[in-house]
Motif scaffolding. Structure first.
Motif, PDB file in Angstrom:
ATOM      1  N   ASP A  33       0.810  -1.213   0.000  1.00  0.00           N
ATOM      2  CA  ASP A  33       0.000   0.000   0.000  1.00  0.00           C
ATOM      3  C   ASP A  33       0.851   1.274   0.000  1.00  0.00           C
ATOM      4  OD1 ASP A  33       0.970  -0.348   2.559  1.00  0.00           O
ATOM      5  OD2 ASP A  33      -0.924   0.089   3.565  1.00  0.00           O
ATOM      6  N   GLY A  34       2.125   1.146  -0.351  1.00  0.00           N
ATOM      7  CA  GLY A  34       3.031   2.283  -0.358  1.00  0.00           C
ATOM      8  C   GLY A  34       2.673   3.303  -1.429  1.00  0.00           C
ATOM      9  N   VAL A  35       3.076   4.564  -1.187  1.00  0.00           N
ATOM     10  CA  VAL A  35       2.839   5.636  -2.151  1.00  0.00           C
ATOM     11  C   VAL A  35       4.075   6.523  -2.270  1.00  0.00           C
ATOM     12  CG1 VAL A  35       0.332   5.719  -1.798  1.00  0.00           C
ATOM     13  CG2 VAL A  35       1.815   7.223  -0.464  1.00  0.00           C
ATOM     14  N   MET A  36       4.126   7.227  -3.386  1.00  0.00           N
ATOM     15  CA  MET A  36       5.124   8.268  -3.609  1.00  0.00           C
ATOM     16  C   MET A  36       4.390   9.575  -3.855  1.00  0.00           C
ATOM     17  SD  MET A  36       8.184   6.734  -5.904  1.00  0.00           S
ATOM     18  CE  MET A  36       9.242   5.445  -5.263  1.00  0.00           C
ATOM     19  N   VAL A  37       4.808  10.633  -3.142  1.00  0.00           N
ATOM     20  CA  VAL A  37       4.262  11.973  -3.320  1.00  0.00           C
ATOM     21  C   VAL A  37       5.355  12.780  -4.018  1.00  0.00           C
ATOM     22  CG1 VAL A  37       3.287  13.998  -2.181  1.00  0.00           C
ATOM     23  CG2 VAL A  37       2.927  11.709  -1.192  1.00  0.00           C
ATOM     24  N   VAL A  42       1.769  15.040  -7.684  1.00  0.00           N
ATOM     25  CA  VAL A  42       1.124  13.773  -8.013  1.00  0.00           C
ATOM     26  C   VAL A  42       1.414  12.743  -6.924  1.00  0.00           C
ATOM     27  CG1 VAL A  42       1.113  11.866  -9.695  1.00  0.00           C
ATOM     28  CG2 VAL A  42       1.234  14.236 -10.485  1.00  0.00           C
ATOM     29  N   VAL A  43       0.394  11.969  -6.566  1.00  0.00           N
ATOM     30  CA  VAL A  43       0.545  10.870  -5.620  1.00  0.00           C
ATOM     31  C   VAL A  43       0.347   9.572  -6.394  1.00  0.00           C
ATOM     32  CG1 VAL A  43      -0.346   9.783  -3.525  1.00  0.00           C
ATOM     33  CG2 VAL A  43      -0.344  12.277  -3.720  1.00  0.00           C
ATOM     34  N   LEU A  44       1.354   8.701  -6.342  1.00  0.00           N
ATOM     35  CA  LEU A  44       1.310   7.441  -7.070  1.00  0.00           C
ATOM     36  C   LEU A  44       1.331   6.269  -6.103  1.00  0.00           C
ATOM     37  CD1 LEU A  44       4.019   8.149  -9.816  1.00  0.00           C
ATOM     38  CD2 LEU A  44       1.544   8.408 -10.024  1.00  0.00           C
ATOM     39  N   ASP A  45       0.419   5.306  -6.326  1.00  0.00           N
ATOM     40  CA  ASP A  45       0.490   4.075  -5.546  1.00  0.00           C
ATOM     41  C   ASP A  45       1.524   3.148  -6.200  1.00  0.00           C
ATOM     42  OD1 ASP A  45      -0.795   2.997  -7.794  1.00  0.00           O
ATOM     43  OD2 ASP A  45      -2.667   2.603  -6.739  1.00  0.00           O
ATOM     44  N   SER A  52       5.018   4.052 -14.184  1.00  0.00           N
ATOM     45  CA  SER A  52       5.652   5.306 -14.605  1.00  0.00           C
ATOM     46  C   SER A  52       7.162   5.151 -14.752  1.00  0.00           C
ATOM     47  CB  SER A  52       5.316   6.433 -13.631  1.00  0.00           C
ATOM     48  OG  SER A  52       5.969   6.256 -12.401  1.00  0.00           O
ATOM     49  N   LEU A  53       7.781   4.373 -13.873  1.00  0.00           N
ATOM     50  CA  LEU A  53       9.235   4.216 -13.961  1.00  0.00           C
ATOM     51  C   LEU A  53       9.650   3.354 -15.138  1.00  0.00           C
ATOM     52  CD1 LEU A  53      10.263   3.908 -10.212  1.00  0.00           C
ATOM     53  CD2 LEU A  53      10.540   5.857 -11.745  1.00  0.00           C
ATOM     54  N   TYR A 114       7.368   7.750   0.102  1.00  0.00           N
ATOM     55  CA  TYR A 114       8.469   8.569  -0.387  1.00  0.00           C
ATOM     56  C   TYR A 114       7.857   9.901  -0.779  1.00  0.00           C
ATOM     57  CZ  TYR A 114      11.949  10.359  -3.666  1.00  0.00           C
ATOM     58  OH  TYR A 114      12.853  11.148  -4.326  1.00  0.00           O
ATOM     59  N   GLN A 115       8.472  10.994  -0.344  1.00  0.00           N
ATOM     60  CA  GLN A 115       7.913  12.323  -0.580  1.00  0.00           C
ATOM     61  C   GLN A 115       9.011  13.281  -1.002  1.00  0.00           C
ATOM     62  OE1 GLN A 115       8.434  15.013   1.946  1.00  0.00           O
ATOM     63  NE2 GLN A 115       7.460  16.399   0.504  1.00  0.00           N
ATOM     64  N   GLN A 116       8.702  14.128  -2.000  1.00  0.00           N
ATOM     65  CA  GLN A 116       9.656  15.130  -2.503  1.00  0.00           C
ATOM     66  C   GLN A 116       9.083  16.527  -2.284  1.00  0.00           C
ATOM     67  OE1 GLN A 116       9.568  14.162  -6.669  1.00  0.00           O
ATOM     68  NE2 GLN A 116      11.265  12.705  -6.500  1.00  0.00           N
TER      69      GLN A 116
END
Length: 123
Positions: A33-37, A42-45, A52-53, A114-116
């Protein structure tokens, strides 16, 4: 847990983004259930990150600095650092404050968030 262990994971991630294996790396290291902000809001599960990668252009090089570890207990921690990455060409460096939240699952560190936060370019 020490900063070097999680910093090593961050370097593995950045290296995978440089050699175009990021989809495989993050597909295996992220929690279900991890996400990247991302810096663009954009928030990606996890499935969206992998997709995307798979199509993302590689980074040429990167640098991690000012790293700091925040322990949340024996099985959870946040690694905070400044990341600076370059693509090929004249494009300016991507610079952001980055936070990676790790949790220990099945005796391995897994990335839950993970957040930027972009650092404005000056000058």
């Amino acid at each position: 847990m020490d900063v070097d262990e999680l910093l090593d994971l961050e370097h593995q991630g950045w290296k995978s983004l440089c050699d175009s294996t990021g989809a495989d790396f993050y597909g295996s290291v992220m929690t279900e259930d991890g996400v990247m902000v991302l810096a663009n809001g954009v928030v990606l599960d996890r499935p969206a990150v992998v997709a995307s990668l798979g199509a993302a252009p590689p980074w040429r090089t990167y640098r991690i600095s000012d790293e700091r570890l925040i322990r949340l207990g024996d099985r959870d921690a946040i690694l905070v650092y400044t990341g600076r990455a370059y693509r090929d060409g004249a494009e300016p460096a991507f610079v952001a404050l980055m936070s990676s939240v790790y949790t220990r699952q099945d005796d391995a560190w897994r990335l839950a968030l993970y957040q930027q936060t972009p650092v404005p370019q000056t000058g």
